[in-house]
Write an enzyme that holds these catalytic residues in place. Sequence first.
Site, PDB file in Angstrom:
ATOM      1  CG  ASN A  32      -0.260   0.095   2.526  1.00 20.37           C
ATOM      2  OD1 ASN A  32       0.967   0.138   2.591  1.00 20.37           O
ATOM      3  ND2 ASN A  32      -1.020   0.123   3.604  1.00 20.37           N
ATOM      4  CB  SER A 124      12.221  -8.717  14.844  1.00 27.14           C
ATOM      5  OG  SER A 124      13.191  -7.975  15.536  1.00 27.14           O
ATOM      6  CE1 TYR A 149       8.331  -4.105  13.747  1.00 30.61           C
ATOM      7  CE2 TYR A 149      10.190  -4.357  15.249  1.00 30.61           C
ATOM      8  CZ  TYR A 149       9.595  -4.591  14.027  1.00 30.61           C
ATOM      9  OH  TYR A 149      10.270  -5.336  13.088  1.00 30.61           O
ATOM     10  CE  LYS A 153       7.732  -7.580  12.627  1.00 29.75           C
ATOM     11  NZ  LYS A 153       7.145  -7.907  11.333  1.00 29.75           N
ATOM     12  N   GLY A 319      15.500   1.506  26.337  1.00 31.69           N
ATOM     13  CA  GLY A 319      15.034   0.268  25.690  1.00 31.69           C
ATOM     14  C   GLY A 319      16.110  -0.484  24.932  1.00 31.69           C
TER      15      GLY A 319
HETATM   16  P1  NAD Z   1       9.618  -1.419   5.056  1.00 31.43           P
HETATM   17  O1  NAD Z   1       8.792  -0.447   5.802  1.00 31.43           O
HETATM   18  O2  NAD Z   1      10.628  -0.896   4.100  1.00 31.43           O
HETATM   19  O3  NAD Z   1       8.682  -2.474   4.295  1.00 31.43           O
HETATM   20  C1  NAD Z   1       7.414  -2.821   4.767  1.00 31.43           C
HETATM   21  C2  NAD Z   1       6.457  -2.642   3.605  1.00 31.43           C
HETATM   22  O4  NAD Z   1       5.141  -3.008   4.027  1.00 31.43           O
HETATM   23  C3  NAD Z   1       6.389  -1.198   3.116  1.00 31.43           C
HETATM   24  O5  NAD Z   1       6.565  -1.201   1.711  1.00 31.43           O
HETATM   25  C4  NAD Z   1       4.976  -0.749   3.490  1.00 31.43           C
HETATM   26  O6  NAD Z   1       4.459   0.187   2.561  1.00 31.43           O
HETATM   27  C5  NAD Z   1       4.242  -2.069   3.464  1.00 31.43           C
HETATM   28  N1  NAD Z   1       3.014  -2.137   4.276  1.00 31.43           N
HETATM   29  C6  NAD Z   1       2.867  -1.838   5.603  1.00 31.43           C
HETATM   30  N2  NAD Z   1       1.598  -2.081   5.986  1.00 31.43           N
HETATM   31  C7  NAD Z   1       0.939  -2.553   4.884  1.00 31.43           C
HETATM   32  C8  NAD Z   1      -0.388  -2.984   4.644  1.00 31.43           C
HETATM   33  N3  NAD Z   1      -1.322  -2.969   5.605  1.00 31.43           N
HETATM   34  N4  NAD Z   1      -0.722  -3.397   3.402  1.00 31.43           N
HETATM   35  C9  NAD Z   1       0.210  -3.392   2.395  1.00 31.43           C
HETATM   36  N5  NAD Z   1       1.470  -3.001   2.573  1.00 31.43           N
HETATM   37  C10 NAD Z   1       1.833  -2.585   3.799  1.00 31.43           C
HETATM   38  O7  NAD Z   1      10.317  -2.373   6.134  1.00 31.43           O
HETATM   39  P2  NAD Z   1      11.447  -3.469   5.943  1.00 31.43           P
HETATM   40  O8  NAD Z   1      12.658  -3.003   6.662  1.00 31.43           O
HETATM   41  O9  NAD Z   1      11.537  -3.861   4.528  1.00 31.43           O
HETATM   42  O10 NAD Z   1      10.828  -4.631   6.810  1.00 31.43           O
HETATM   43  C11 NAD Z   1      10.054  -5.685   6.233  1.00 31.43           C
HETATM   44  C12 NAD Z   1       9.524  -6.554   7.346  1.00 31.43           C
HETATM   45  O11 NAD Z   1      10.631  -7.044   8.114  1.00 31.43           O
HETATM   46  C13 NAD Z   1       8.628  -5.813   8.339  1.00 31.43           C
HETATM   47  O12 NAD Z   1       7.601  -6.693   8.753  1.00 31.43           O
HETATM   48  C14 NAD Z   1       9.560  -5.518   9.493  1.00 31.43           C
HETATM   49  O13 NAD Z   1       8.871  -5.385  10.697  1.00 31.43           O
HETATM   50  C15 NAD Z   1      10.456  -6.750   9.485  1.00 31.43           C
HETATM   51  N6  NAD Z   1      11.754  -6.522  10.113  1.00 31.43           N
HETATM   52  C16 NAD Z   1      12.533  -5.496   9.688  1.00 31.43           C
HETATM   53  C17 NAD Z   1      13.760  -5.267  10.316  1.00 31.43           C
HETATM   54  C18 NAD Z   1      14.624  -4.121   9.892  1.00 31.43           C
HETATM   55  O14 NAD Z   1      15.539  -3.749  10.645  1.00 31.43           O
HETATM   56  N7  NAD Z   1      14.435  -3.522   8.721  1.00 31.43           N
HETATM   57  C19 NAD Z   1      14.185  -6.096  11.358  1.00 31.43           C
HETATM   58  C20 NAD Z   1      13.361  -7.165  11.752  1.00 31.43           C
HETATM   59  C21 NAD Z   1      12.143  -7.367  11.113  1.00 31.43           C
END
Ligand code: NAD
Length: 363
Positions: A32, A124, A149, A153, A319
Amino acid sequence: MKILLTGGAGYIGSHTAVALLEAGHDAAVVDNYSNSSPEAVRRAEQITGKEIRLYEADVADKNRMMEILRSEMPDCIIHFAGLKAVGESVAKPVEYYRNNIDTTLTLIECMKELGLSNIVFSSSATVYGEDNIPPFTENMPKGVCTNPYGWTKWMQEQILTDAWFASEKEVISWAKAHDGDAAASDSGRVRPRELSVVLLRYFNPVGAHESGMIGEDPQGIPNNLMPYISQVAVGRRDHLTVFGDDYDTPDGTCRRDYIHVMDLAEGHVKAAEYSLEHRGAEVFNLGTGNPYSVLDMVKAFGDACGHPVKYEIGPRRAGDVQDSWANADKAKEILGWEAKRGIAEICRDAWKWQSGNPNGYDR
Ligand code: NAD
Ligand code: UDP
């Protein structure tokens, strides 16, 4: 394999799309754009020379997801979509619980109705909490999270595990009802299938694709260390504040397991392939197993960009855990995956992305 990536326009999703296409798989993305741009997907197509089907949709919108999934019928869903800013989650907990939990519940419901059975989930290292001592292994008890957050998870892991457990029981009772033949048809009902749930606990994803065409593009002031360092190096910010140098570590700063985003992306390729063969709910750490301090990363980035990164020592951040790194043996043994890139490559590629795209995707 046909793979659908929710949140695939985001940082990790767009790199994973590249890795999947390069491994010969087919990818579709649902996003989105709440924290991303379709430009990232277009660039992933340019890097690979292959097409990615792109749907703009909210993953919590069940009608729309049923439509998309019915037309795609993917072999595996990789569920990245979610809100991920720790500080923002403290200010807006309900928004975080609503979005992150709802997207997962919606996907499970749609999968059941359509007979889809394989899902890989972005979890995570934060679920290990504050009391486990690193290196973290997958069989350690999950801990107490320090922010909403992290709890989303923690809860999504539990929801997906419970859904797998129920799916296994349903398959057994179906087989009993059909004289031991689990494959028997029953008009009007989708035959139950045992789920394959693969929970990936990421450590600290950093860096960018080697081409420098895609990378991390945080909105506003970055919360995370590496994008902050990159923006100081490129002149967008004056200096980095190091959050505390009085920890019980060799240089007094916290240690993390920084993993190159393309190593992480390749871990998803292995996890998706594994989900086809495997039934059950299985957890894997995706980390390198090597801890580096904040000052190690500042120094490595200075080496990569050719000038020192300015920093000042500030107070500890509430934290923060002192130390977090993975035991990455399980992913190596079962998925045949291990991280190949070190902090020099991480900083080189992050700098290539940042210096070539000083304003990110210009959203
Ligand atoms: P990001 O924000 O770049 O990517 C998440 C994507 O999800 C975005 O493109 C956002 O537009 C989309 N999104 C959010 N809610 C939505 C919805 N309801 N419908 C459709 N799209 C939606 O984040 P990222 O760093 O690429 O992380 C990806 C996943 O990995 C996430 O779940 C995040 O919590 C998890 N994660 C990330 C990290 C990190 O450090 N980057 C660490 C551990 C876990
Ligand atoms: N950090 C820092 N200054 C910043 C951002 C982060 O010193 O501006 C430190 C932070 O205290 C932690 C490490 O860098 O020790 C990694 O922080 P990040 O937020 O990237 O990851 P997390 O703490 O969630 O693992």
